[in-house]
Design a protein around this motif. Structure first.
Motif, PDB file in Angstrom:
ATOM      1  N   TYR A  44      50.891  56.964  96.541  1.00  0.00           N
ATOM      2  CA  TYR A  44      51.812  56.238  97.585  1.00  0.00           C
ATOM      3  C   TYR A  44      53.223  56.400  97.175  1.00  0.00           C
ATOM      4  O   TYR A  44      53.430  56.001  96.142  1.00  0.00           O
ATOM      5  CB  TYR A  44      51.370  54.936  97.395  1.00  0.00           C
ATOM      6  CG  TYR A  44      52.163  53.887  97.982  1.00  0.00           C
ATOM      7  CD1 TYR A  44      52.058  53.625  99.540  1.00  0.00           C
ATOM      8  CD2 TYR A  44      53.117  53.106  97.423  1.00  0.00           C
ATOM      9  CE1 TYR A  44      52.952  52.699  99.845  1.00  0.00           C
ATOM     10  CE2 TYR A  44      53.948  51.987  97.936  1.00  0.00           C
ATOM     11  CZ  TYR A  44      53.807  52.024  99.173  1.00  0.00           C
ATOM     12  OH  TYR A  44      54.202  51.086  99.886  1.00  0.00           O
ATOM     13  N   SER A  45      54.161  57.065  98.115  1.00  0.00           N
ATOM     14  CA  SER A  45      55.423  57.220  97.507  1.00  0.00           C
ATOM     15  C   SER A  45      56.477  56.794  98.654  1.00  0.00           C
ATOM     16  O   SER A  45      57.513  57.527  98.561  1.00  0.00           O
ATOM     17  CB  SER A  45      55.772  58.625  96.986  1.00  0.00           C
ATOM     18  OG  SER A  45      55.427  59.598  97.861  1.00  0.00           O
ATOM     19  N   THR A  46      55.910  56.136  99.765  1.00  0.00           N
ATOM     20  CA  THR A  46      56.794  56.024 100.829  1.00  0.00           C
ATOM     21  C   THR A  46      56.521  54.725 101.466  1.00  0.00           C
ATOM     22  O   THR A  46      55.584  54.132 101.686  1.00  0.00           O
ATOM     23  CB  THR A  46      56.561  57.003 102.127  1.00  0.00           C
ATOM     24  OG1 THR A  46      56.708  58.296 101.701  1.00  0.00           O
ATOM     25  CG2 THR A  46      57.451  56.635 103.389  1.00  0.00           C
ATOM     26  N   ASN A  47      57.696  53.885 101.427  1.00  0.00           N
ATOM     27  CA  ASN A  47      57.691  52.463 101.684  1.00  0.00           C
ATOM     28  C   ASN A  47      57.882  52.282 103.318  1.00  0.00           C
ATOM     29  O   ASN A  47      58.852  52.393 103.860  1.00  0.00           O
ATOM     30  CB  ASN A  47      58.877  51.885 101.216  1.00  0.00           C
ATOM     31  CG  ASN A  47      58.853  50.222 101.319  1.00  0.00           C
ATOM     32  OD1 ASN A  47      58.061  49.696 102.288  1.00  0.00           O
ATOM     33  ND2 ASN A  47      59.286  49.365 100.415  1.00  0.00           N
ATOM     34  N   PHE A  48      56.514  52.746 103.974  1.00  0.00           N
ATOM     35  CA  PHE A  48      56.558  52.740 105.336  1.00  0.00           C
ATOM     36  C   PHE A  48      57.095  51.563 106.207  1.00  0.00           C
ATOM     37  O   PHE A  48      57.603  51.443 107.223  1.00  0.00           O
ATOM     38  CB  PHE A  48      55.147  53.075 106.032  1.00  0.00           C
ATOM     39  CG  PHE A  48      54.667  54.523 105.495  1.00  0.00           C
ATOM     40  CD1 PHE A  48      55.241  55.777 106.264  1.00  0.00           C
ATOM     41  CD2 PHE A  48      53.858  54.659 104.470  1.00  0.00           C
ATOM     42  CE1 PHE A  48      54.829  56.815 105.910  1.00  0.00           C
ATOM     43  CE2 PHE A  48      53.503  55.836 104.087  1.00  0.00           C
ATOM     44  CZ  PHE A  48      53.726  56.887 104.803  1.00  0.00           C
ATOM     45  N   PHE A  71      42.892  52.944 103.010  1.00  0.00           N
ATOM     46  CA  PHE A  71      43.013  54.626 102.619  1.00  0.00           C
ATOM     47  C   PHE A  71      43.015  54.502 101.093  1.00  0.00           C
ATOM     48  O   PHE A  71      42.125  55.166 100.419  1.00  0.00           O
ATOM     49  CB  PHE A  71      44.174  55.176 103.259  1.00  0.00           C
ATOM     50  CG  PHE A  71      44.331  56.618 102.611  1.00  0.00           C
ATOM     51  CD1 PHE A  71      43.915  57.452 103.263  1.00  0.00           C
ATOM     52  CD2 PHE A  71      45.042  56.798 101.570  1.00  0.00           C
ATOM     53  CE1 PHE A  71      43.870  58.975 103.121  1.00  0.00           C
ATOM     54  CE2 PHE A  71      45.428  58.413 101.139  1.00  0.00           C
ATOM     55  CZ  PHE A  71      44.758  59.417 102.003  1.00  0.00           C
ATOM     56  N   HIS A  72      43.812  53.844 100.281  1.00  0.00           N
ATOM     57  CA  HIS A  72      44.036  53.764  98.837  1.00  0.00           C
ATOM     58  C   HIS A  72      43.007  53.357  98.311  1.00  0.00           C
ATOM     59  O   HIS A  72      42.508  53.719  97.054  1.00  0.00           O
ATOM     60  CB  HIS A  72      45.481  53.340  98.442  1.00  0.00           C
ATOM     61  CG  HIS A  72      46.581  54.184  98.914  1.00  0.00           C
ATOM     62  ND1 HIS A  72      46.852  55.278  98.627  1.00  0.00           N
ATOM     63  CD2 HIS A  72      47.584  53.775  99.740  1.00  0.00           C
ATOM     64  CE1 HIS A  72      47.825  55.818  99.101  1.00  0.00           C
ATOM     65  NE2 HIS A  72      48.336  54.923  99.912  1.00  0.00           N
ATOM     66  N   ASN A  73      42.164  52.463  98.675  1.00  0.00           N
ATOM     67  CA  ASN A  73      41.077  51.731  97.960  1.00  0.00           C
ATOM     68  C   ASN A  73      40.098  52.695  98.067  1.00  0.00           C
ATOM     69  O   ASN A  73      38.952  52.466  97.474  1.00  0.00           O
ATOM     70  CB  ASN A  73      40.858  50.444  98.638  1.00  0.00           C
ATOM     71  CG  ASN A  73      41.668  49.022  97.995  1.00  0.00           C
ATOM     72  OD1 ASN A  73      42.034  49.112  96.745  1.00  0.00           O
ATOM     73  ND2 ASN A  73      41.953  48.337  98.909  1.00  0.00           N
ATOM     74  N   MET A  77      41.555  56.560  92.175  1.00  0.00           N
ATOM     75  CA  MET A  77      42.850  56.156  91.444  1.00  0.00           C
ATOM     76  C   MET A  77      43.868  56.397  92.618  1.00  0.00           C
ATOM     77  O   MET A  77      44.014  57.321  93.356  1.00  0.00           O
ATOM     78  CB  MET A  77      43.020  57.032  90.330  1.00  0.00           C
ATOM     79  CG  MET A  77      44.362  56.537  89.512  1.00  0.00           C
ATOM     80  SD  MET A  77      44.257  54.973  88.902  1.00  0.00           S
ATOM     81  CE  MET A  77      42.985  55.215  87.498  1.00  0.00           C
ATOM     82  N   THR A  78      45.179  55.574  92.562  1.00  0.00           N
ATOM     83  CA  THR A  78      46.255  55.579  93.489  1.00  0.00           C
ATOM     84  C   THR A  78      47.570  56.062  92.587  1.00  0.00           C
ATOM     85  O   THR A  78      47.446  55.232  91.772  1.00  0.00           O
ATOM     86  CB  THR A  78      46.625  54.564  94.367  1.00  0.00           C
ATOM     87  OG1 THR A  78      45.347  54.644  95.213  1.00  0.00           O
ATOM     88  CG2 THR A  78      48.026  55.037  95.225  1.00  0.00           C
ATOM     89  N   LEU A  79      48.216  56.809  92.704  1.00  0.00           N
ATOM     90  CA  LEU A  79      49.482  57.225  92.110  1.00  0.00           C
ATOM     91  C   LEU A  79      50.453  56.856  92.819  1.00  0.00           C
ATOM     92  O   LEU A  79      50.520  56.804  93.961  1.00  0.00           O
ATOM     93  CB  LEU A  79      49.587  58.817  91.860  1.00  0.00           C
ATOM     94  CG  LEU A  79      48.381  59.637  90.910  1.00  0.00           C
ATOM     95  CD1 LEU A  79      48.944  61.134  90.972  1.00  0.00           C
ATOM     96  CD2 LEU A  79      48.129  59.031  89.645  1.00  0.00           C
ATOM     97  N   LYS A  88      53.746  46.923  94.830  1.00  0.00           N
ATOM     98  CA  LYS A  88      53.629  46.811  96.369  1.00  0.00           C
ATOM     99  C   LYS A  88      52.142  46.813  96.649  1.00  0.00           C
ATOM    100  O   LYS A  88      51.624  46.108  97.431  1.00  0.00           O
ATOM    101  CB  LYS A  88      54.706  47.594  96.944  1.00  0.00           C
ATOM    102  CG  LYS A  88      54.503  47.983  98.431  1.00  0.00           C
ATOM    103  CD  LYS A  88      54.520  46.837  99.380  1.00  0.00           C
ATOM    104  CE  LYS A  88      54.668  47.148 100.536  1.00  0.00           C
ATOM    105  NZ  LYS A  88      54.957  45.927 101.654  1.00  0.00           N
ATOM    106  N   LEU A  89      51.769  47.843  95.860  1.00  0.00           N
ATOM    107  CA  LEU A  89      50.187  48.211  96.304  1.00  0.00           C
ATOM    108  C   LEU A  89      49.241  46.976  95.963  1.00  0.00           C
ATOM    109  O   LEU A  89      48.489  46.636  96.632  1.00  0.00           O
ATOM    110  CB  LEU A  89      49.973  49.470  95.375  1.00  0.00           C
ATOM    111  CG  LEU A  89      50.110  50.737  96.138  1.00  0.00           C
ATOM    112  CD1 LEU A  89      49.959  51.957  94.705  1.00  0.00           C
ATOM    113  CD2 LEU A  89      49.681  51.184  97.158  1.00  0.00           C
ATOM    114  N   GLU A  90      49.705  46.280  94.638  1.00  0.00           N
ATOM    115  CA  GLU A  90      48.955  45.267  94.337  1.00  0.00           C
ATOM    116  C   GLU A  90      49.013  43.993  95.312  1.00  0.00           C
ATOM    117  O   GLU A  90      48.062  43.340  95.509  1.00  0.00           O
ATOM    118  CB  GLU A  90      49.325  44.553  92.977  1.00  0.00           C
ATOM    119  CG  GLU A  90      48.961  45.667  91.872  1.00  0.00           C
ATOM    120  CD  GLU A  90      49.766  45.153  90.594  1.00  0.00           C
ATOM    121  OE1 GLU A  90      50.295  44.131  90.242  1.00  0.00           O
ATOM    122  OE2 GLU A  90      49.329  45.524  89.708  1.00  0.00           O
TER     123      GLU A  90
END
Length: 310
Positions: A44-48, A71-73, A77-79, A88-90
């Motif tokens: 995850y590296s883009t703040n859509f 998708f990430h769940n 693991m999500t980097l 943000k992910l949390e």
């Protein structure tokens, strides 16, 4: 073509799948890994959400965020490149995360690439030069930079210049609205880009959009003090009062005040530049990839243990 892709991956026999995007090829990698019970790591590296807001498409935000969370769940693991993006992910409900920061190439970016010839040819040899490097698009908060430059010109027009390096949908608007002491170089890379960094004096980066901010590291490695904002990944790179200043996000007065402190104090610029270079040295690509391999090893160990338990 999933059939062709699966054949190639079967021949390669991966131990871990890293999906670098949440769409198209990233989804293909996720599906392949899940079907074959291979550990899968997403990125995850883009703040859509901020991009959608910038283009007045925030109505799509909730649906997109739900998809990203799903998708990430699905991954083991999500980097993500910074603690801010980890938070943000949390908030999206994704908790199995790890930091995958970005590194810097010190052979490319170095203050030793400063070029008097470049400054003379650009007509900025007698100026204190601000620099922006990045995509020229609304989510980068370039309206703040434009307003800031007009305000700075009220007092320092004959003493300063701004170099803008990059391309994007705001190019025409910026060229029309920016004052005369702003130089547009277009997109640059490699030695040309490194020379531009080193030939300027202060890096001005108003974006509150970044999940990391590679250009900040490039500026630090080039010996520049950095003015950024206290939001996003940049917040984790700039040490306020040590290697630069963090202005309030989307606040022209705050940004101008920070820039003004630096352009009027040569000692401060040198101290920030030295400290920034020292900080960038802690972000070598070798250390970044060593950490990434440790994450992959842990994923493989977890998978092996799960198989043994079964």
């Amino acid at each position: 073509n999933m059939l062709r892709l699966n054949k190639r991956l079967d021949a390669f026999q991966p131990d871990v799948i890293l999906s670098m995007t949440e769409f198209t090829m990233g989804m293909a990698g996720l599906i392949y890994a899940k079907k074959r019970k291979i550990p899968v790591v997403t990125n995850y590296s883009t703040n859509f959400g901020m991009i959608l807001n910038s283009y007045n498409l925030n109505v799509l935000g909730n649906a997109l965020e739900k998809y990203l969370a799903w998708f990430h769940n699905e991954a083991d693991m999500t980097l993500t490149p910074s603690m801010e993006s980890q938070k943000k992910l949390e908030n999206m409900g994704v908790f199995k995360t790890a930091l995958f920061e970005r590194g810097i190439d010190f052979e490319c970016f170095d203050s030793g690439h400063r070029s008097i010839q470049y400054r003379q040819e650009a007509g900025i040899d007698d100026k204190l030069v601000l620099l922006y490097v990045g995509r020229l698009s609304p989510e980068k908060d370039l309206d703040i930079l434009m307003d800031a430059m007009h305000r700075l010109n009220d007092h320092y027009q004959d003493q300063i210049a701004l170099v803008i390096t990059g391309e994007g949908p705001m190019s025409a608007e910026l060229k029309k609205s920016m004052p005369a002491n702003v130089l547009f170089t277009g997109y640059k890379k490699g030695r040309e880009l490194a020379e531009i960094y080193a030939s300027c004096d202060v890096f001005a980066f108003p974006s509150s959009f970044e999940t990391f901010g590679n250009v900040v590291l490039e500026a630090f490695a080039s010996g520049l003090p950095v003015i950024g904002v206290a939001k996003g990944g940049v917040k984790g790179l700039i040490r306020h009062g040590e290697n630069g200043y963090l202005a309030d996000p989307r606040d022209v007065e705050s940004f101008v005040a920070c820039v003004e402190k630096v352009i009027t104090n040569e000692f401060l610029r040198k101290r920030f530049g030295t400290n920034g270079r020292a900080f960038a040295k802690t972000k070598s690509w070798q250390s970044v990839f060593d950490n990434l391999m440790d994450i992959f090893d842990s994923m493989q160990d977890t998978c092996d243990q799960s198989i043994n338990d079964t």
